[in-house]
Design a protein around this motif. Sequence first.
Motif, PDB file in Angstrom:
ATOM      1  N   HIS A  16      -2.501  -7.998   3.922  1.00 32.51           N
ATOM      2  CA  HIS A  16      -1.305  -7.225   4.239  1.00 32.51           C
ATOM      3  C   HIS A  16      -0.719  -7.749   5.549  1.00 32.51           C
ATOM      4  O   HIS A  16      -1.462  -8.079   6.485  1.00 32.51           O
ATOM      5  CB  HIS A  16      -1.681  -5.748   4.395  1.00 32.51           C
ATOM      6  CG  HIS A  16      -0.514  -4.818   4.367  1.00 32.51           C
ATOM      7  ND1 HIS A  16       0.360  -4.691   5.432  1.00 32.51           N
ATOM      8  CD2 HIS A  16      -0.069  -3.971   3.403  1.00 32.51           C
ATOM      9  CE1 HIS A  16       1.290  -3.799   5.129  1.00 32.51           C
ATOM     10  NE2 HIS A  16       1.056  -3.347   3.897  1.00 32.51           N
ATOM     11  N   THR A  19      -4.720   6.094   5.758  1.00 27.99           N
ATOM     12  CA  THR A  19      -5.062   5.445   4.502  1.00 27.99           C
ATOM     13  C   THR A  19      -4.877   6.425   3.347  1.00 27.99           C
ATOM     14  O   THR A  19      -5.293   7.581   3.439  1.00 27.99           O
ATOM     15  CB  THR A  19      -6.521   4.966   4.534  1.00 27.99           C
ATOM     16  OG1 THR A  19      -6.686   4.052   5.620  1.00 27.99           O
ATOM     17  CG2 THR A  19      -6.898   4.272   3.226  1.00 27.99           C
ATOM     18  N   GLU A  73       0.817  -1.219   0.000  1.00 27.63           N
ATOM     19  CA  GLU A  73       0.000   0.000   0.000  1.00 27.63           C
ATOM     20  C   GLU A  73       0.848   1.264   0.000  1.00 27.63           C
ATOM     21  O   GLU A  73       0.838   2.039  -0.957  1.00 27.63           O
ATOM     22  CB  GLU A  73      -0.910  -0.013   1.227  1.00 27.63           C
ATOM     23  CG  GLU A  73      -1.762   1.220   1.411  1.00 27.63           C
ATOM     24  CD  GLU A  73      -2.612   1.130   2.674  1.00 27.63           C
ATOM     25  OE1 GLU A  73      -2.625   2.122   3.424  1.00 27.63           O
ATOM     26  OE2 GLU A  73      -3.247   0.086   2.915  1.00 27.63           O
ATOM     27  N   ILE A 123      -5.917  -2.042  -0.487  1.00 31.97           N
ATOM     28  CA  ILE A 123      -5.622  -0.858  -1.300  1.00 31.97           C
ATOM     29  C   ILE A 123      -4.877  -1.251  -2.568  1.00 31.97           C
ATOM     30  O   ILE A 123      -5.226  -0.826  -3.679  1.00 31.97           O
ATOM     31  CB  ILE A 123      -4.801   0.163  -0.501  1.00 31.97           C
ATOM     32  CG1 ILE A 123      -5.615   0.727   0.668  1.00 31.97           C
ATOM     33  CG2 ILE A 123      -4.310   1.284  -1.410  1.00 31.97           C
ATOM     34  CD1 ILE A 123      -6.759   1.611   0.245  1.00 31.97           C
ATOM     35  N   ALA A 124      -3.849  -2.065  -2.424  1.00 26.90           N
ATOM     36  CA  ALA A 124      -3.053  -2.477  -3.586  1.00 26.90           C
ATOM     37  C   ALA A 124      -3.886  -3.296  -4.556  1.00 26.90           C
ATOM     38  O   ALA A 124      -3.822  -3.104  -5.782  1.00 26.90           O
ATOM     39  CB  ALA A 124      -1.827  -3.268  -3.130  1.00 26.90           C
ATOM     40  N   ASN A 173       5.491  -0.451  -3.551  1.00 25.41           N
ATOM     41  CA  ASN A 173       4.197  -0.028  -3.029  1.00 25.41           C
ATOM     42  C   ASN A 173       3.434   0.778  -4.062  1.00 25.41           C
ATOM     43  O   ASN A 173       4.012   1.272  -5.032  1.00 25.41           O
ATOM     44  CB  ASN A 173       4.378   0.845  -1.772  1.00 25.41           C
ATOM     45  CG  ASN A 173       4.722   0.054  -0.532  1.00 25.41           C
ATOM     46  OD1 ASN A 173       3.998  -0.866  -0.148  1.00 25.41           O
ATOM     47  ND2 ASN A 173       5.822   0.406   0.106  1.00 25.41           N
TER      48      ASN A 173
END
Length: 230
Positions: free
Chosen positions: A203, A136, A86, A167-168, A125
Amino acid sequence: MQANLQLQQWYSHIGVFGTYADMPLNHFVQASTSPAVPPAVPLSSPDLLSLRQDILDFDGCALKKTATNLVFADGNPAAQVMLIGEAPGADEDRQGKPFVGQSGKLLNKMLASIGLNRNTVYITNILPWRPPGNRTPTDHEIVQCMPFVRRHIALIKPTYIVTLGGIAAKSLLDTNTGIMRLRGQWKTYNKDGLNIPVLPIFHPAFLLRTPAHKREAWQDLLSLKVRLDA
């Protein structure tokens, strides 16, 4: 005049230290309706060194101003597996490398469990700069940095991509589906003429907070190992 002074004092008391418009703005509505502006950078960096310099030269993301270091990548550029997380945390921001804190230590153990290490994978990332307070990333920040991520992938041309966290995964796969549903399901990255299998997994930071999910993470890693051993 006295009324204005009292109003300013009240604003200061509740944490408002400046005014920017005559009328209040709903920033949540603004964020969802305003078109995101991608970075004005070339997407044809010929190599990793040039890409790193392009990111260093880019001033369109405010995160650069609050971060200590650019966190570009770590590992082997010729590796089959590219891991994408992320954003950097505090330890990563200090050292300028991804996944070097507690999450990184767990990631190292996760990789070792299927016979991999930092010399046999490549790690980066979505964001190259740490968001203040490890918050975030915003949608706008992600959009600003995605052209760099896409070029990074195009230069590495990995056989497999492993996304670390929601997120990724959502950023790379252009989806709103959460990580709980995405994890362990092989997807495909289709950009810039590439078709790369993508495995979303939890994660490491999430696994540190909720170790009960480590069993699922182990299953996902085994899925990657099966492909690597094929």
